[in-house]
Design a protein around this motif. Structure first.
Motif, PDB file in Angstrom:
ATOM      1  N   ALA A   1       0.817  -1.219   0.000  1.00 34.24           N
ATOM      2  CA  ALA A   1       0.000   0.000   0.000  1.00 34.24           C
ATOM      3  C   ALA A   1       0.850   1.268   0.000  1.00 34.24           C
ATOM      4  O   ALA A   1       0.310   2.368   0.183  1.00 34.24           O
ATOM      5  CB  ALA A   1      -0.923  -0.001   1.214  1.00 34.24           C
ATOM      6  N   ALA A   2       2.154   1.125  -0.206  1.00 35.71           N
ATOM      7  CA  ALA A   2       3.071   2.274  -0.133  1.00 35.71           C
ATOM      8  C   ALA A   2       2.676   3.432  -1.047  1.00 35.71           C
ATOM      9  O   ALA A   2       2.787   4.600  -0.642  1.00 35.71           O
ATOM     10  CB  ALA A   2       4.496   1.810  -0.436  1.00 35.71           C
ATOM     11  N   PRO A   3       2.201   3.206  -2.286  1.00 37.47           N
ATOM     12  CA  PRO A   3       1.820   4.349  -3.134  1.00 37.47           C
ATOM     13  C   PRO A   3       0.730   5.223  -2.520  1.00 37.47           C
ATOM     14  O   PRO A   3       0.656   6.415  -2.819  1.00 37.47           O
ATOM     15  CB  PRO A   3       1.324   3.674  -4.425  1.00 37.47           C
ATOM     16  CG  PRO A   3       2.052   2.375  -4.466  1.00 37.47           C
ATOM     17  CD  PRO A   3       2.152   1.943  -3.043  1.00 37.47           C
ATOM     18  N   LEU A   4      -0.112   4.643  -1.660  1.00 36.37           N
ATOM     19  CA  LEU A   4      -1.172   5.421  -1.024  1.00 36.37           C
ATOM     20  C   LEU A   4      -0.745   6.026   0.316  1.00 36.37           C
ATOM     21  O   LEU A   4      -1.363   6.979   0.791  1.00 36.37           O
ATOM     22  CB  LEU A   4      -2.406   4.540  -0.774  1.00 36.37           C
ATOM     23  CG  LEU A   4      -3.033   3.869  -2.009  1.00 36.37           C
ATOM     24  CD1 LEU A   4      -4.175   2.956  -1.578  1.00 36.37           C
ATOM     25  CD2 LEU A   4      -3.526   4.929  -2.987  1.00 36.37           C
ATOM     26  N   LEU A   5       0.325   5.473   0.894  1.00 34.59           N
ATOM     27  CA  LEU A   5       0.715   5.880   2.245  1.00 34.59           C
ATOM     28  C   LEU A   5       1.943   6.780   2.291  1.00 34.59           C
ATOM     29  O   LEU A   5       2.067   7.624   3.178  1.00 34.59           O
ATOM     30  CB  LEU A   5       0.995   4.631   3.114  1.00 34.59           C
ATOM     31  CG  LEU A   5      -0.095   3.550   3.154  1.00 34.59           C
ATOM     32  CD1 LEU A   5       0.362   2.395   4.014  1.00 34.59           C
ATOM     33  CD2 LEU A   5      -1.393   4.126   3.673  1.00 34.59           C
ATOM     34  N   VAL A   6       2.871   6.570   1.372  1.00 30.66           N
ATOM     35  CA  VAL A   6       4.180   7.230   1.440  1.00 30.66           C
ATOM     36  C   VAL A   6       4.335   8.173   0.254  1.00 30.66           C
ATOM     37  O   VAL A   6       4.017   7.813  -0.894  1.00 30.66           O
ATOM     38  CB  VAL A   6       5.317   6.180   1.439  1.00 30.66           C
ATOM     39  CG1 VAL A   6       6.681   6.866   1.489  1.00 30.66           C
ATOM     40  CG2 VAL A   6       5.154   5.225   2.609  1.00 30.66           C
ATOM     41  N   HIS A   7       4.823   9.364   0.555  1.00 28.09           N
ATOM     42  CA  HIS A   7       5.137  10.319  -0.505  1.00 28.09           C
ATOM     43  C   HIS A   7       6.542  10.010  -1.020  1.00 28.09           C
ATOM     44  O   HIS A   7       7.537  10.412  -0.432  1.00 28.09           O
ATOM     45  CB  HIS A   7       5.071  11.757   0.026  1.00 28.09           C
ATOM     46  CG  HIS A   7       3.732  12.106   0.598  1.00 28.09           C
ATOM     47  ND1 HIS A   7       2.576  12.154  -0.151  1.00 28.09           N
ATOM     48  CD2 HIS A   7       3.363  12.414   1.875  1.00 28.09           C
ATOM     49  CE1 HIS A   7       1.556  12.495   0.622  1.00 28.09           C
ATOM     50  NE2 HIS A   7       2.010  12.658   1.864  1.00 28.09           N
ATOM     51  N   GLY A   8       6.608   9.246  -2.082  1.00 30.20           N
ATOM     52  CA  GLY A   8       7.901   8.845  -2.623  1.00 30.20           C
ATOM     53  C   GLY A   8       8.022   7.332  -2.656  1.00 30.20           C
ATOM     54  O   GLY A   8       7.033   6.594  -2.566  1.00 30.20           O
ATOM     55  N   HIS A   9       9.253   6.845  -2.751  1.00 28.00           N
ATOM     56  CA  HIS A   9       9.525   5.410  -2.860  1.00 28.00           C
ATOM     57  C   HIS A   9       9.827   4.828  -1.484  1.00 28.00           C
ATOM     58  O   HIS A   9      10.628   5.373  -0.722  1.00 28.00           O
ATOM     59  CB  HIS A   9      10.716   5.180  -3.795  1.00 28.00           C
ATOM     60  CG  HIS A   9      11.148   3.742  -3.863  1.00 28.00           C
ATOM     61  ND1 HIS A   9      10.370   2.764  -4.456  1.00 28.00           N
ATOM     62  CD2 HIS A   9      12.272   3.132  -3.409  1.00 28.00           C
ATOM     63  CE1 HIS A   9      10.998   1.611  -4.372  1.00 28.00           C
ATOM     64  NE2 HIS A   9      12.157   1.807  -3.738  1.00 28.00           N
ATOM     65  N   LEU A  10       9.170   3.705  -1.154  1.00 25.65           N
ATOM     66  CA  LEU A  10       9.418   3.013   0.114  1.00 25.65           C
ATOM     67  C   LEU A  10      10.449   1.923  -0.129  1.00 25.65           C
ATOM     68  O   LEU A  10      10.187   0.938  -0.821  1.00 25.65           O
ATOM     69  CB  LEU A  10       8.120   2.405   0.652  1.00 25.65           C
ATOM     70  CG  LEU A  10       8.233   1.688   2.005  1.00 25.65           C
ATOM     71  CD1 LEU A  10       8.710   2.652   3.092  1.00 25.65           C
ATOM     72  CD2 LEU A  10       6.892   1.076   2.403  1.00 25.65           C
ATOM     73  N   GLY A  11      11.640   2.092   0.442  1.00 27.98           N
ATOM     74  CA  GLY A  11      12.732   1.150   0.218  1.00 27.98           C
ATOM     75  C   GLY A  11      12.604  -0.134   1.014  1.00 27.98           C
ATOM     76  O   GLY A  11      11.719  -0.293   1.860  1.00 27.98           O
ATOM     77  N   ARG A  12      13.539  -1.039   0.733  1.00 22.96           N
ATOM     78  CA  ARG A  12      13.527  -2.345   1.393  1.00 22.96           C
ATOM     79  C   ARG A  12      13.872  -2.234   2.877  1.00 22.96           C
ATOM     80  O   ARG A  12      13.298  -2.914   3.711  1.00 22.96           O
ATOM     81  CB  ARG A  12      14.528  -3.264   0.694  1.00 22.96           C
ATOM     82  CG  ARG A  12      14.552  -4.684   1.223  1.00 22.96           C
ATOM     83  CD  ARG A  12      15.646  -5.479   0.521  1.00 22.96           C
ATOM     84  NE  ARG A  12      15.516  -5.368  -0.934  1.00 22.96           N
ATOM     85  CZ  ARG A  12      16.451  -5.773  -1.783  1.00 22.96           C
ATOM     86  NH1 ARG A  12      17.585  -6.294  -1.331  1.00 22.96           N
ATOM     87  NH2 ARG A  12      16.273  -5.661  -3.089  1.00 22.96           N
ATOM     88  N   GLY A  13      14.801  -1.340   3.215  1.00 20.79           N
ATOM     89  CA  GLY A  13      15.249  -1.202   4.604  1.00 20.79           C
ATOM     90  C   GLY A  13      14.134  -0.852   5.573  1.00 20.79           C
ATOM     91  O   GLY A  13      13.948  -1.538   6.594  1.00 20.79           O
ATOM     92  N   PRO A  14      13.342   0.199   5.313  1.00 22.95           N
ATOM     93  CA  PRO A  14      12.257   0.534   6.240  1.00 22.95           C
ATOM     94  C   PRO A  14      11.221  -0.574   6.412  1.00 22.95           C
ATOM     95  O   PRO A  14      10.647  -0.731   7.486  1.00 22.95           O
ATOM     96  CB  PRO A  14      11.636   1.776   5.597  1.00 22.95           C
ATOM     97  CG  PRO A  14      12.734   2.393   4.807  1.00 22.95           C
ATOM     98  CD  PRO A  14      13.520   1.237   4.281  1.00 22.95           C
TER      99      PRO A  14
END
Length: 523
Positions: free
Chosen positions: A154-167
């Motif tokens: 759901a990262a495109p709806l939650l995060v402004h930008g790219h959600l990396g593997r580390g987080p």
């Protein structure tokens, strides 16, 4: 217990047998009895008498849900929601530096509690006398990983930008830690501040004594045995001295459960009639009381047996005893890696202890004692020397002060202990050189208790199966209290360890050893 004539007549049901089954005959219904309400306890729903139960369904038709269980469910759900929100904010915002759409992100938090509910993580406590969090760790890890995976999807709806593997990885690990810690603290607080769970034993005097002793002595259990009800008349039991009072017989069970505010019935069935056991379980469940069964079968097969289902025919698959070649290699690999890592980290401490021992009293740094290991082969177990150099020579003179049971030797204030040795024993640091025995292959990190030859010679027959494993630095015997367990119980514990072995079980034992050693509960 004294009953008046009216109560005796009122509580006597008429039973009618039909082709191997038992049903309760039609009797005149009496008014329902309400249980006593203890101070600070809410009024609970009334428990029906035996004669009011006209059938025995597999699930109680009118079972009450105690306030205790409801509080546990709600508290755990609340802690899980908080843990999911906190771990999400810390992992993605504080550590990962991401910019979240706050409300859509927090809307995903209830997903974790829904998954927990689907896996039964809120309902299992109702069926347990000892409510532990460590046993849930594999399921909690699965839930935390699934939660992080859903956040990533759901990262495109939650995060402004790219959600990396580390987080995402950090979110999974942080969720697991916060869930485990939160659940453990919640259970500890609720258990400590709740009334003891009132239990009765349906079974013999010996079974009731065993259950009562365990409920009173085991750390983390908040329960009390208020009495017992014999499953069948046994006039020989009248001569048996028991601290657990008899509250009545099976014809008076409904009145006993109501009058004593019983929350759980522990059934210790020892007879050969399986129909009687099924009847008893269904009866107690129909009366709205939680049921636990003390099965003698599991003393042999262990709790790791596999349940099979062949078109409605349940089968219990009993595991082979001992380790396969691959399991033995896996266990040995864990021993080598774990012992090497601990020795490397504790090397400075080893040097400091060795210097303190040499300066305190004359003699060697290590104490070597012959023990019996795998396949009944002897080896010399290492400890930091905590006694005077000739301690074994005066052991026979101190046997009358022995405080351990059935052949084991332990004295709390042993006069042979040195000043440095006293500190080492209180902290169990004197056991650390056994890591060298683990690397040599004489011992394992987890396993049966290592016995001296005199103690080992008392182990006979099937009990010698314990020697199929390397003795351990710790084990179930350490967790339960090594000096308090008599020999006949210890060999059963060791046998069940072999019947139930798994890597996860070893990890649990290691984790549970830490609070036992810190709290000195195993000494």
């Amino acid at each position: 217990m004294t009953l008046n004539e009216h109560d005796t007549q009122e509580m006597t049901p008429r039973f009618e047998r039909r082709a191997g089954s038992r049903t309760v005959g039609v009797v005149e219904r009496s008014p329902w009895r309400s249980g006593r309400t203890r101070p600070g306890q809410p009024q609970r729903r009334r428990v029906p008498n035996v004669q009011e139960v006209t059938s025995f369904p597999d699930e109680p038709s009118d079972a009450f849900v105690t306030t205790r269980d409801t509080h546990f469910r709600r508290a755990l759900a609340g802690v899980d929601l908080a843990a999911a929100a906190v771990s999400l904010l810390i992992a993605l915002v504080a550590i990962g530096g991401e910019s979240l759409s706050l409300w859509p992100a927090l809307a995903c938090v209830p997903l974790l509690t829904l998954v927990n509910k689907a896996l039964g993580l809120y309902d299992r406590d109702e069926n347990l006398v000892r409510k532990t969090t460590l046993d849930e760790a594999p399921q909690v890890l699965t839930v935390a990983s699934f939660y992080a995976f859903c956040i990533w999807l759901a990262a495109p709806l939650l995060v402004h930008g790219h959600l990396g593997r580390g987080p995402v990885v950090e979110l999974a690990l942080l969720s697991f830690v916060t869930l485990m810690v939160g659940r453990a603290l919640t259970r500890t607080v609720l258990t400590a501040h709740s009334e003891p769970e009132r239990c009765i034993v349906l079974g013999s005097a010996a079974a009731a004594e065993r259950v009562a002793g365990k409920l009173d002595s085991v750390h983390g259990v908040r329960a009390e045995t208020v009495g017992r009800v014999p499953l069948e008349p046994n006039y020989l039991e009248e001569r048996v001295e028991s601290s657990v009072p008899v509250l009545g017989d099976m014809t008076q069970l409904g009145m006993v459960l109501s009058r004593e505010d019983v929350e759980r019935a522990i059934i210790a069935f020892e007879g050969p009639d399986s129909e009687e056991l099924l009847h008893t379980i269904r009866l107690v469940k129909a009366l709205g009381v939680k049921v636990s069964v003390l099965p003698r079968l599991l003393e042999v097969v262990g709790s790791a047996a596999t349940y099979d289902d062949i078109d409605g025919l349940p089968l219990l698959g009993v595991r082979r005893y001992g380790l396969s070649r691959s399991s033995d290699m896996l266990k040995r690999t864990v021993d080598i890696v774990g012992a090497s890592l601990i020795l490397f980290l504790l090397a400075p401490l080893f040097l400091a202890i060795a210097l303190a021992i040499k300066l305190d009293t004359p003699g060697p740094v290590f104490f070597r004692q012959r023990r019996i290991g795998r396949s009944s082969e002897g080896f010399y177990m290492l400890k930091f020397r905590s006694m005077v150099d000739d301690a074994d020579k005066v052991k026979d003179e101190l046997r009358e002060h022995n405080e351990a049971a059935e052949g084991l030797f332990k004295i709390e204030d042993d006069p042979r202990i040195t000043r440095v040795g006293s500190v080492l024993r209180k902290t169990s640091i004197d056991e650390l050189p056994q890591l060298i025995n683990v690397l040599k292959g004489d011992m394992s990190l987890v396993g049966p208790r290592p016995l001296v030859p005199d103690e080992d010679r008392k182990i006979e027959g099937w009990q010698r199966r314990r020697t199929g494993f390397r003795p351990g630095m710790t084990g179930m015997w350490q967790i339960f209290g090594a000096s308090r367990i008599p020999m006949h119980e210890m060999v059963k514990i060791d046998y069940l360890y072999g019947a139930n072995w798994s890597v996860w079980r070893d990890m649990k034992i290691l984790a549970r050893t830490v609070p036992v050693v810190v709290g000195r509960r195993g000494l």
